[in-house]
Design an enzyme around this catalytic site. Sequence first.
Site, PDB file in Angstrom:
ATOM      1  N   ALA A  13       0.829  -1.209   0.000  1.00 15.93           N
ATOM      2  CA  ALA A  13       0.000   0.000   0.000  1.00 15.93           C
ATOM      3  C   ALA A  13       0.863   1.258   0.000  1.00 15.93           C
ATOM      4  O   ALA A  13       0.515   2.259  -0.638  1.00 15.93           O
ATOM      5  CB  ALA A  13      -0.939  -0.007   1.200  1.00 15.93           C
ATOM      6  N   GLY A  16       1.860   1.577  -3.522  1.00 17.95           N
ATOM      7  CA  GLY A  16       0.664   1.827  -4.326  1.00 17.95           C
ATOM      8  C   GLY A  16       0.117   3.226  -4.171  1.00 17.95           C
ATOM      9  O   GLY A  16      -0.352   3.832  -5.142  1.00 17.95           O
ATOM     10  N   ASP A  17       0.171   3.762  -2.963  1.00 13.30           N
ATOM     11  CA  ASP A  17      -0.281   5.127  -2.701  1.00 13.30           C
ATOM     12  C   ASP A  17       0.495   6.107  -3.573  1.00 13.30           C
ATOM     13  O   ASP A  17      -0.092   6.970  -4.233  1.00 13.30           O
ATOM     14  CB  ASP A  17      -0.093   5.450  -1.217  1.00 13.30           C
ATOM     15  N   ALA A  18       1.806   5.954  -3.596  1.00 13.96           N
ATOM     16  CA  ALA A  18       2.661   6.862  -4.375  1.00 13.96           C
ATOM     17  C   ALA A  18       2.435   6.700  -5.876  1.00 13.96           C
ATOM     18  O   ALA A  18       2.322   7.692  -6.605  1.00 13.96           O
ATOM     19  CB  ALA A  18       4.127   6.610  -4.030  1.00 13.96           C
TER      20      ALA A  18
END
Length: 132
Positions: A13, A16-18
């Site tokens: 995550a 994935g956030d970035a």
Amino acid sequence: MRDYKQLNGLALAYVGDAIYEIYIRDYLVSLGQTKPNVLHRMATHYVSAKAQASLMQAMLAGEMLTEEEEVMYKRGRNAKSHTFAKNADVTTYRVATGFESLMGYLHLTQQKERLEELINWCIKKVGETNEK
């Protein structure tokens, strides 16, 4: 190459956030918007926990994910996090973490075509929602 299937859901995550944020920022700038405050406001329609959870639920309802992708989503959703979003309830935050986990997994396993397919679907879906 590392076996990313074994990676902690929160680590997936984190990546994935970035990655998702970069795709969204690229998209928004491509629309011709240049004012940082406006860009930030526009981005929240795509990257907030509430938006990500809504998109993830739509993907699941539409049976868009492979079995493996669902496993990666659940790994992030079920991960024990000690932090929570300021503007989202625990369930929404966990679903959004699962969304980010899936994005991180697709990026780290170099499934760029699939990653972009899902992100483009998300962009289209948010656009449709904002038009209503």
